[in-house]
Design an enzyme around this catalytic site. Structure first.
Site, short mmCIF file in Angstrom:
data_model
loop_
_atom_site.label_atom_id
_atom_site.label_comp_id
_atom_site.label_asym_id
_atom_site.label_seq_id
_atom_site.Cartn_x
_atom_site.Cartn_y
_atom_site.Cartn_z
N ASN A 210 0.85 -1.20 0.00
CA ASN A 210 0.00 0.00 0.00
C ASN A 210 0.88 1.24 0.00
OD1 ASN A 210 0.52 0.84 2.85
ND2 ASN A 210 -0.39 -1.17 3.24
N LYS A 288 8.64 -17.83 -9.55
CA LYS A 288 7.90 -16.76 -10.22
C LYS A 288 6.72 -17.35 -11.00
CE LYS A 288 8.40 -12.99 -13.45
NZ LYS A 288 9.18 -12.45 -14.55
N PRO A 306 -3.17 -11.51 10.72
CA PRO A 306 -3.50 -11.25 12.12
C PRO A 306 -3.68 -9.75 12.33
CG PRO A 306 -1.16 -11.80 11.87
CD PRO A 306 -1.82 -12.06 10.54
N ILE A 308 -2.83 -6.98 14.49
CA ILE A 308 -1.84 -6.79 15.56
C ILE A 308 -2.41 -5.91 16.67
CG2 ILE A 308 0.50 -5.98 16.06
CD1 ILE A 308 1.07 -6.40 13.01
N LYS A 339 -14.03 1.61 15.63
CA LYS A 339 -12.78 0.85 15.75
C LYS A 339 -12.29 0.79 17.20
CE LYS A 339 -10.91 1.13 11.75
NZ LYS A 339 -10.19 1.67 10.58
N LYS A 343 -11.35 -2.90 18.51
CA LYS A 343 -9.93 -3.27 18.63
C LYS A 343 -9.46 -3.29 20.08
CE LYS A 343 -8.69 -2.45 14.03
NZ LYS A 343 -7.66 -3.02 13.17
O1 C5P Z 1 -8.68 -2.23 10.68
P1 C5P Z 1 -7.89 -1.09 10.19
O2 C5P Z 1 -6.78 -1.48 9.26
O3 C5P Z 1 -8.67 0.05 9.65
O4 C5P Z 1 -7.22 -0.54 11.54
C1 C5P Z 1 -6.13 0.30 11.53
C2 C5P Z 1 -5.37 0.15 12.80
O5 C5P Z 1 -5.18 -1.22 13.12
C3 C5P Z 1 -3.98 0.72 12.71
O6 C5P Z 1 -3.59 1.15 13.99
C4 C5P Z 1 -3.16 -0.47 12.25
O7 C5P Z 1 -1.80 -0.32 12.60
C5 C5P Z 1 -3.82 -1.59 13.00
N1 C5P Z 1 -3.80 -2.88 12.31
C6 C5P Z 1 -3.02 -3.90 12.81
N2 C5P Z 1 -3.01 -5.12 12.19
C7 C5P Z 1 -3.77 -5.35 11.10
C8 C5P Z 1 -4.56 -4.32 10.57
C9 C5P Z 1 -4.56 -3.09 11.20
O8 C5P Z 1 -2.33 -3.68 13.82
N3 C5P Z 1 -3.72 -6.54 10.52
#
Ligand code: C5P
Length: 397
Positions: A210, A288, A306, A308, A339, A343
């Site tokens: 990204n 490849k 996962p 995080i 969120k 989270k």
């Molecule tokens: O779910 P979303 O990607 O919108 O959430 C963003 C937040 O979650 C950010 O703080 C990002 O660092 C964290 N994140 C994470 N692991 C993931 C996806 C997002 O820690 N797989």
């Protein structure tokens, strides 16, 4: 003396406001701190070394080519011995040379060689302050972590009126206290930060990624280290230098990032800034992938990575303060609020990435907590980072 530097290196540029630097020297001495003055060539036209030597009770330095001083106190040492470097007055010319990284006199050489926080109190004609060149130079300095004060507004020595007057010495003292107070705010705390994108391999030469540049996460790591924290920065693939005093762990994929975060625990504060890829390719090819001549594309099967942040939010070793970022292109605050709960985070810092935020120098963030929303104005990422870290320090105290 609490929250005041013990030793200040005061760089005095050549402007009519230089006489106020003498008053600043007096105030610093009254605070019980030590101050060493460096005058630019132009500065010597406005205030004499003798005045500053008498007030500071220290030798005053004016040139790179002073053999006696160089033997007694080399210019590199001079730039490192201070706790804080203050540039006052910071003229348009001096800031331009700082921004360009020039080292063509003692003052700019010290400013390039120092590893200490730098503050600048600007003073110049209003049109010079408002000139695009100065605006760009100030932005570049701020982006690099220099604290550039806003000049005062009022009548100027040249007869014009507007912003450009040197802030009063008392206000500069207050700014020094604030800057240095912030430098201790996170002493003894372990701050864990993730930054940048992750790369999820498709095969040995291709990956899913990204647009995250890592700049905001790296700026936060720099600001946390400046505030005295022990900082672990888990960085996805980005081409950014490691901020001074930061322990960096480089990773590629989300799963590596999750492992590195686990290994870095426990921490007092975790700030998850990384734009972690939500999905990875279920079965990345060992070789490849090739076109097979049929014109059909073999589909990529994706599986979820996962989370995080959510993992930490529900972990036994959950940090005292857990902060996530929410990069959104619409309904920025509403999504951030949702969120927070999902989270298990204490704060979500929402930013609208529909413009040029990803990869850009500035950011506009909204800090969403259970107590409400604190929206900060658009600022350079280094300033956003300092504001967030100041709020973190407040929350922990
Ligand atoms: O779910 P979303 O990607 O919108 O959430 C963003 C937040 O979650 C950010 O703080 C990002 O660092 C964290 N994140 C994470 N692991 C993931 C996806 C997002 O820690 N797989």
């Amino acid at each position: 003396m609490l929250h005041f530097p013990r030793r200040i290196l005061l760089v005095i540029g050549g402007g009519i406001a230089a006489y106020k630097a003498a008053e600043l020297v007096r105030l610093i001495r009254r605070e019980g701190a030590d101050v060493t003055c460096v005058l630019t060539e132009a500065g010597t036209r406005f205030v004499t070394p003798l005045t500053l030597a008498a007030l500071s009770e220290n030798p005053v330095h004016t040139t790179l080519w002073d053999l006696k001083n160089e033997v007694e106190m080399g210019h590199i040492r001079l730039s490192r011995e201070a706790d804080l470097v203050v540039v006052c007055p910071a003229t348009a010319d001096l800031m331009a040379r700082m921004a360009a990284g020039m080292a063509d006199d003692l003052a700019t050489t010290l400013l390039l060689a120092t590893d200490k926080p730098v503050m600048a109190a600007p003073a110049m004609n209003v049109r010079m302050w408002q000139h695009e060149a100065t605006i760009a130079n100030v932005a570049a300095l701020r982006a690099r972590g220099v604290t550039v004060m806003e000049p005062d507004e009022g009548a100027m020595a040249c007869g014009e009126f507007g912003p450009g007057r040197l802030p009063e010495p008392e206000a500069i003292m207050a700014a020094i206290r604030a800057r240095f107070g912030a430098a201790r705010a996170l002493a003894g705390k372990h701050v864990l930060i993730t930054a940048g994108p992750t790369h999820e391999p498709i095969d040995p030469v291709r990956y899913i990624a990204n647009r995250s540049s890592g700049k905001q996460g790296f700026a936060l790591a720099a600001a946390a280290a400046e505030a005295g924290a022990q900082v672990t920065l888990i960085a996805g693939p980005v081409a950014l230098p490691t901020p001074p005093g930061v322990c960096r762990v480089d990773v590629e994929t989300a799963r590596e990032m999750a492992e590195a975060v686990d290994a870095a625990l426990p921490c007092d504060v975790a700030i998850m800034v990384a734009a972690v890829a939500d999905w990875r390719v279920a079965d990345a090819a060992g070789q490849k992938r090739k076109k097979d001549g049929t014109g059909r594309i073999a589909p990529l099967e994706l599986v979820e990575n996962p989370d995080i942040l959510a993992g930490l939010g529900h972990a036994v070793l959950k940090p005292r303060l857990l902060i996530g970022f929410a990069a959104e292109t619409e309904h920025v605050i509403a999504h951030a609020e949702a969120k927070l709960a999902r989270k298990g985070a204490d704060w979500i810092i929402a930013n609208d990435v529909s413009g040029d935020v990803m990869g850009g120098a500035d950011n506009t963030v909204h800090i969403v907590t259970a107590a409400g929303v604190d929206s900060l104005p658009r600022m350079p990422k280094a300033e956003v980072a300092r504001a967030i870290i100041a709020k973190v320090a407040d929350a922990l105290s």
